[in-house]
Structure formats: C-alpha cells, structure tokens
Design an enzyme around this catalytic site. Sequence first.
Site, PDB file in Angstrom:
ATOM      1  N   PRO A 186      -4.177  -5.774  -3.057  1.00 59.44           N
ATOM      2  CA  PRO A 186      -3.704  -5.806  -1.678  1.00 59.44           C
ATOM      3  C   PRO A 186      -2.618  -6.831  -1.486  1.00 59.44           C
ATOM      4  O   PRO A 186      -3.150  -8.104  -1.041  1.00 59.44           O
ATOM      5  CB  PRO A 186      -4.768  -5.877  -0.456  1.00 59.44           C
ATOM      6  CG  PRO A 186      -5.947  -6.728  -1.125  1.00 59.44           C
ATOM      7  CD  PRO A 186      -5.493  -6.398  -2.807  1.00 59.44           C
ATOM      8  N   HIS A 197     -18.146   4.609  -4.478  1.00 60.45           N
ATOM      9  CA  HIS A 197     -17.723   3.521  -3.790  1.00 60.45           C
ATOM     10  C   HIS A 197     -16.937   3.894  -2.606  1.00 60.45           C
ATOM     11  O   HIS A 197     -16.515   2.913  -1.927  1.00 60.45           O
ATOM     12  CB  HIS A 197     -16.837   2.753  -4.665  1.00 60.45           C
ATOM     13  CG  HIS A 197     -17.439   2.099  -5.676  1.00 60.45           C
ATOM     14  ND1 HIS A 197     -16.772   1.813  -7.024  1.00 60.45           N
ATOM     15  CD2 HIS A 197     -18.710   1.781  -6.056  1.00 60.45           C
ATOM     16  CE1 HIS A 197     -17.617   1.282  -7.984  1.00 60.45           C
ATOM     17  NE2 HIS A 197     -18.871   1.213  -7.315  1.00 60.45           N
ATOM     18  N   ARG A 210      -7.325 -21.484  -5.729  1.00 59.58           N
ATOM     19  CA  ARG A 210      -6.778 -20.187  -6.098  1.00 59.58           C
ATOM     20  C   ARG A 210      -5.802 -20.459  -7.491  1.00 59.58           C
ATOM     21  O   ARG A 210      -5.174 -21.417  -7.465  1.00 59.58           O
ATOM     22  CB  ARG A 210      -5.611 -19.648  -5.319  1.00 59.58           C
ATOM     23  CG  ARG A 210      -6.130 -19.357  -3.922  1.00 59.58           C
ATOM     24  CD  ARG A 210      -7.361 -18.481  -3.829  1.00 59.58           C
ATOM     25  NE  ARG A 210      -7.196 -17.170  -4.225  1.00 59.58           N
ATOM     26  CZ  ARG A 210      -6.420 -16.151  -3.581  1.00 59.58           C
ATOM     27  NH1 ARG A 210      -6.198 -16.318  -2.343  1.00 59.58           N
ATOM     28  NH2 ARG A 210      -6.184 -15.137  -4.112  1.00 59.58           N
TER      29      ARG A 210
END
Length: 287
Positions: free
Chosen positions: A2, A116, A277
């Site tokens: 995403p 899922h 990150r």
Amino acid sequence: MPELPEVETVARILREGSGPQRPPLAGRVIRQARVLWPREVSGIPAPAFVRRVAGRRVAAISRHGKYLILELRGAEDGGVADSSSASPRQPLFMLAHLRMSGRLDVVPEADAFTPHARVVWLLDDGWALRFDDARKFGRVYLTERVSDVTGKLGPDALSVNPQEFAARLLAKRGALKPILLDQHFIAGVGNIYADESLFLARLHPTRLAATLTADDALRLGEAVRQTLLDGIAANGASFDWVYPGGNYQEHFKVYGRAGLPCVDCGRPVRRIVVGQRSTHFCAACQM
DNA sequence: GGGCATGTTAGCAC
DNA sequence: TGTGCTAACATGCC
C-alpha cells in the site's frame, strides 16, 4: 502493498473492474457483511458495522493518501431497505487502509472465504468484496464524516501542487526522508516512493529541510509528483507474495538495489536506516 | 532461528 | 509544539 499508486490502482479497479473475473464494485449492493477478524474493524463494534452496511449501495469510490473511501447510500433503487438507521438516505462512508499486507478484491462468493479473509461483503449476483490481510494490520472504518478518519492527514500527495509542497517543506526542520513518510505532512508517500523521489530530486535522505533552497524544495515536490504518477502508470509495484499487480518494481532506481550500481553514476547504491526505515540512495548523486 | 518487510501509533525524552 | 526514538501490532518469506 500500500502506497498511493497501489491504492489508486485498487480504487480504479474497484470503480471500473478489470476483465470478466473482476467486475466493478461501483453500483453494487451489499447484501450482508461478515467480519472474520473483528479487530480489523475500527471505531465501531463489528455487529453494528454489519448491521449498518447491509442493504447499502456502493455509490462512489475515491482515495485520500493511502485510504480508500467507499461512499455507501441507501439502496432505494431496488436494494434491501436499511431498517437500522433513522435516515437511510444519509450517506455513510466506509474507509479501508491496507497497511502492510491488505488486499481488497471483488471475487466470486465461492472464493471469498480464504484463510486470510478478515472482512467479506456479500454482494448481488454471486459476487463478494473481500478484505484479505495476512498480517492483520489493515483497518476498515465506517463513518458519516470522512474527516473523522482522514482529518489529521496532510493534503493528498497528488492533489498538492509543487509550490504548495515546497512552502510546507520549508517550514519543517527535520530530515527529508521522515518528513516525506509523515502522513500529516502529505498523505500517500511510503518507503519506496520516498526513496525514489529523493533520488529523482538528487537530495540526500538525511538532508535537513532547513538547509534546502527554495529551488531544492520545489524540485523535490515535482519529483514526488512525477514518481507517484510513474507508479500509477505502471499500475503500482508488485511486492513479492503480498501483492501481484503492477510492474513499477522494474523501474526502481534505488529501492531494494543496495550494492548494485547507481543507474546514473555506477557507484553502488547504499542502504542505511533512517527513522527505523530502510533507506536506499546514491551517496554520489544525492546531496 | 534470525532478519527482514510496502504502515501506523502510543509513549516517552528532549 | 515539534522532533525523533522505541516498542508494539501479527505474520510470512528467505
């Protein structure tokens, strides 16, 4: 899967469909919702969520940052009456955030209950909308005001123009990479597109915003915009087992290319950690 | 088994 | 108030 380009691709597929195996969601009526993992529904108890979406028609599909926004209206045009709400004609908004591993697909009802599957909406004509999310980070919201969910976000990264972007950026103090990832600054940029945008703008990820010239800031704004548009043009990037979709990953210049030669200067792409990150850049090209 | 992963947020320190 | 760090969320792949 995403980031903004992937979410935009999902929104487009839900609006328009994608071949006979994936008809559009827009215009369909939700017969019934099934919540298989209640924690995925946020801000409203699952039973109320199920009750309130039943009989609603998906009237419009949009996006803000990484949030998908489905406008649900009462299905007076042939759907089941909404008996749970005092004013069934008042639009409701269902928002979804895919987080790390969420997927949102229209599938045959018989294929809806995968291992899922977290929320399933049974539609008309034997189809279903399925929120599949292996890592259970995704969220679904139901609200009468979109701003209840998206109100604290910055402007959508594609709606903001580069001049406005530059003005906002020059008011910040921190390093560029965390600023780009901050959804309160602009909404939609994630780790991949942040690294690719900084490379395109020739700016180092740890460069402090306060040291930028107006021209630097404008260049970064244009780079973010161009990178996102390139991602959308490729239908987003595919992420290994999580999301088979577009092919933008074939155009990555720095992300995931640590140790490989920079496409411009040939020196090895470096990987560091910034704000927890993983961050990829060319130390020779980006300053 | 360890390390890594596209995302977000609460709590805390400065 | 802004910034930035850590941990947590939960799972699967290499």
